[in-house]
Design a protein around this motif. Sequence first.
Motif, PDB file in Angstrom:
ATOM      1  N   CYS A 165       6.743   9.151 -12.035  1.00 43.21           N
ATOM      2  CA  CYS A 165       5.349   8.958 -12.451  1.00 43.21           C
ATOM      3  C   CYS A 165       4.723   7.757 -11.752  1.00 43.21           C
ATOM      4  O   CYS A 165       3.509   7.724 -11.536  1.00 43.21           O
ATOM      5  CB  CYS A 165       5.253   8.806 -13.968  1.00 43.21           C
ATOM      6  SG  CYS A 165       6.077   7.351 -14.654  1.00 43.21           S
ATOM      7  N   VAL A 166       5.560   6.750 -11.387  1.00 42.29           N
ATOM      8  CA  VAL A 166       5.023   5.565 -10.711  1.00 42.29           C
ATOM      9  C   VAL A 166       5.778   5.219  -9.434  1.00 42.29           C
ATOM     10  O   VAL A 166       5.214   4.627  -8.516  1.00 42.29           O
ATOM     11  CB  VAL A 166       5.034   4.334 -11.652  1.00 42.29           C
ATOM     12  CG1 VAL A 166       4.058   4.526 -12.807  1.00 42.29           C
ATOM     13  CG2 VAL A 166       6.439   4.047 -12.180  1.00 42.29           C
ATOM     14  N   SER A 167       7.060   5.553  -9.365  1.00 42.95           N
ATOM     15  CA  SER A 167       7.875   5.132  -8.223  1.00 42.95           C
ATOM     16  C   SER A 167       7.615   6.014  -7.002  1.00 42.95           C
ATOM     17  O   SER A 167       7.306   7.201  -7.125  1.00 42.95           O
ATOM     18  CB  SER A 167       9.356   5.156  -8.597  1.00 42.95           C
ATOM     19  OG  SER A 167       9.613   4.226  -9.630  1.00 42.95           O
ATOM     20  N   GLU A 170       1.316  12.540  -0.615  1.00 43.44           N
ATOM     21  CA  GLU A 170       0.285  11.775   0.082  1.00 43.44           C
ATOM     22  C   GLU A 170       0.064  10.424  -0.605  1.00 43.44           C
ATOM     23  O   GLU A 170       0.432  10.236  -1.771  1.00 43.44           O
ATOM     24  CB  GLU A 170      -1.021  12.575   0.117  1.00 43.44           C
ATOM     25  CG  GLU A 170      -0.922  13.910   0.828  1.00 43.44           C
ATOM     26  CD  GLU A 170      -0.510  13.753   2.284  1.00 43.44           C
ATOM     27  OE1 GLU A 170      -0.869  12.719   2.898  1.00 43.44           O
ATOM     28  OE2 GLU A 170       0.173  14.662   2.814  1.00 43.44           O
ATOM     29  N   PRO A 171      -0.553   9.473   0.105  1.00 43.73           N
ATOM     30  CA  PRO A 171      -0.749   8.141  -0.477  1.00 43.73           C
ATOM     31  C   PRO A 171      -1.502   8.157  -1.801  1.00 43.73           C
ATOM     32  O   PRO A 171      -1.266   7.306  -2.668  1.00 43.73           O
ATOM     33  CB  PRO A 171      -1.541   7.397   0.602  1.00 43.73           C
ATOM     34  CG  PRO A 171      -1.132   8.055   1.881  1.00 43.73           C
ATOM     35  CD  PRO A 171      -0.949   9.508   1.530  1.00 43.73           C
ATOM     36  N   GLY A 172      -2.404   9.106  -1.981  1.00 49.16           N
ATOM     37  CA  GLY A 172      -3.187   9.141  -3.211  1.00 49.16           C
ATOM     38  C   GLY A 172      -2.552   9.910  -4.347  1.00 49.16           C
ATOM     39  O   GLY A 172      -3.132   9.988  -5.441  1.00 49.16           O
ATOM     40  N   ASP A 173      -1.382  10.491  -4.119  1.00 50.45           N
ATOM     41  CA  ASP A 173      -0.697  11.280  -5.149  1.00 50.45           C
ATOM     42  C   ASP A 173       0.537  10.538  -5.659  1.00 50.45           C
ATOM     43  O   ASP A 173       1.186   9.806  -4.913  1.00 50.45           O
ATOM     44  CB  ASP A 173      -0.248  12.636  -4.592  1.00 50.45           C
ATOM     45  CG  ASP A 173      -1.405  13.521  -4.202  1.00 50.45           C
ATOM     46  OD1 ASP A 173      -2.489  13.370  -4.795  1.00 50.45           O
ATOM     47  OD2 ASP A 173      -1.221  14.361  -3.288  1.00 50.45           O
ATOM     48  N   THR A 174       0.886  10.759  -6.913  1.00 49.86           N
ATOM     49  CA  THR A 174       2.192  10.308  -7.386  1.00 49.86           C
ATOM     50  C   THR A 174       3.227  11.367  -7.043  1.00 49.86           C
ATOM     51  O   THR A 174       2.894  12.544  -6.822  1.00 49.86           O
ATOM     52  CB  THR A 174       2.193  10.083  -8.900  1.00 49.86           C
ATOM     53  OG1 THR A 174       2.007  11.344  -9.568  1.00 49.86           O
ATOM     54  CG2 THR A 174       1.092   9.117  -9.324  1.00 49.86           C
ATOM     55  N   LEU A 175       4.475  10.958  -6.999  1.00 57.71           N
ATOM     56  CA  LEU A 175       5.552  11.917  -6.769  1.00 57.71           C
ATOM     57  C   LEU A 175       5.564  12.956  -7.879  1.00 57.71           C
ATOM     58  O   LEU A 175       5.777  14.159  -7.623  1.00 57.71           O
ATOM     59  CB  LEU A 175       6.889  11.175  -6.690  1.00 57.71           C
ATOM     60  CG  LEU A 175       8.166  12.011  -6.620  1.00 57.71           C
ATOM     61  CD1 LEU A 175       8.130  12.987  -5.452  1.00 57.71           C
ATOM     62  CD2 LEU A 175       9.382  11.082  -6.500  1.00 57.71           C
ATOM     63  N   LEU A 176       5.323  12.537  -9.095  1.00 58.19           N
ATOM     64  CA  LEU A 176       5.291  13.456 -10.232  1.00 58.19           C
ATOM     65  C   LEU A 176       4.220  14.529 -10.042  1.00 58.19           C
ATOM     66  O   LEU A 176       4.466  15.726 -10.237  1.00 58.19           O
ATOM     67  CB  LEU A 176       5.035  12.673 -11.519  1.00 58.19           C
ATOM     68  CG  LEU A 176       5.061  13.458 -12.828  1.00 58.19           C
ATOM     69  CD1 LEU A 176       6.494  13.799 -13.220  1.00 58.19           C
ATOM     70  CD2 LEU A 176       4.407  12.646 -13.947  1.00 58.19           C
ATOM     71  N   GLU A 177       3.035  14.108  -9.626  1.00 63.44           N
ATOM     72  CA  GLU A 177       1.936  15.050  -9.453  1.00 63.44           C
ATOM     73  C   GLU A 177       2.187  15.968  -8.263  1.00 63.44           C
ATOM     74  O   GLU A 177       1.899  17.169  -8.322  1.00 63.44           O
ATOM     75  CB  GLU A 177       0.628  14.282  -9.264  1.00 63.44           C
ATOM     76  CG  GLU A 177      -0.614  15.152  -9.167  1.00 63.44           C
ATOM     77  CD  GLU A 177      -0.938  15.898 -10.449  1.00 63.44           C
ATOM     78  OE1 GLU A 177      -1.833  16.761 -10.408  1.00 63.44           O
ATOM     79  OE2 GLU A 177      -0.316  15.626 -11.495  1.00 63.44           O
ATOM     80  N   ALA A 178       2.748  15.442  -7.183  1.00 68.41           N
ATOM     81  CA  ALA A 178       3.029  16.279  -6.019  1.00 68.41           C
ATOM     82  C   ALA A 178       4.038  17.372  -6.360  1.00 68.41           C
ATOM     83  O   ALA A 178       3.892  18.523  -5.928  1.00 68.41           O
ATOM     84  CB  ALA A 178       3.546  15.414  -4.872  1.00 68.41           C
ATOM     85  N   PRO A 185       0.828  -1.216   0.000  1.00 68.09           N
ATOM     86  CA  PRO A 185       0.000   0.000   0.000  1.00 68.09           C
ATOM     87  C   PRO A 185       0.858   1.261   0.000  1.00 68.09           C
ATOM     88  O   PRO A 185       1.918   1.318   0.636  1.00 68.09           O
ATOM     89  CB  PRO A 185      -0.814  -0.128   1.283  1.00 68.09           C
ATOM     90  CG  PRO A 185      -0.840  -1.597   1.575  1.00 68.09           C
ATOM     91  CD  PRO A 185       0.478  -2.124   1.102  1.00 68.09           C
ATOM     92  N   ASN A 186       0.369   2.283  -0.697  1.00 68.43           N
ATOM     93  CA  ASN A 186       1.080   3.565  -0.726  1.00 68.43           C
ATOM     94  C   ASN A 186       1.113   4.182   0.675  1.00 68.43           C
ATOM     95  O   ASN A 186       0.126   4.122   1.417  1.00 68.43           O
ATOM     96  CB  ASN A 186       0.381   4.543  -1.666  1.00 68.43           C
ATOM     97  CG  ASN A 186       0.501   4.134  -3.114  1.00 68.43           C
ATOM     98  OD1 ASN A 186       1.255   3.227  -3.459  1.00 68.43           O
ATOM     99  ND2 ASN A 186      -0.246   4.800  -3.975  1.00 68.43           N
TER     100      ASN A 186
END
Length: 292
Positions: A279-281, A226-234, A208-209
């Motif tokens: 984007c995913v990591s 946050e758990p619901g965000d990707t690093l890219l989006e944050a 789980p994230n």
Amino acid sequence: MQKALIDDISPIADGVVALTLRGTGGPLAAWEPGAHIDLTLPNWLTRQYSLCGDPDGPDYRIAVRRERLSRGGSEYVHDHLRPGRTVQISLPRNTFPLVEAREHLFVAGGIGITPLLPMLNAAAASGSDVRLVHAGRSLPFAEELRREHGDRVRFERPDLPALAAELGPEAVVYCCGPEPMLAEAEEVFPAERLHVERFRPRTRTFAPNTAFEAVCARSGRTVPVEPGDTLLEALRIAGMPVASGCREGVCGSCELRYLDGEPDHRDEVGAAGGRLYPCVSRSLSDRLVLDL
């Protein structure tokens, strides 16, 4: 980014067209077999395509298969792009480089021939013992392959265990195609001699994230993820956007260097030491220090 003119669009197989791209303000950037580019379409979509022409030539060539469940990219290329149109393309990136060897086996499934075609040509020119097995309902570049490589190319469903048994001790294997073919290749060939490229990410299960902090070393910023965000989006929300393409961990366009912490690599590229794809990591540690 580069600006390119679509010089030609021609059908090369059932449901597949080849595009020839020419530089408009000078020569296009150099590339090596295995490289791909981002193509930014006039409908604002960006898609990644392998370069499948001659690395020593002045133009780029890509091939686009019309996807049955197109998300708007391949459909637009087939239905709306025409010669004379100008498009934006990225500089070439290569996450699937050709390595030197005495023997090369290439296994292609359908449109998976695109990164392998210039590899086959380069390996053959180097004097390597080369073979290609090309399978699929649609066989792009079949006539070109027959003309250039003759009986070194076979068009048939590959028997991977039999091919593995025939390999010499120093042979390397390159495989690109549908997921079942790649999964079988990973079971059959030794990992240290196998190179695969995926157009879509595998279905995999991760822990789980969890939330973590991205510490941007050069800017001095700390960005909560946050758990619901990707690093890219944050990073984008924090005003630190990173260039990206597929956003599926396949194309490698969003590569970042990290300086400290423990990344949770979830990409299909295989990040080199000290690098990740945001984007995913994610991060397995509470803090991940980025070279940003």
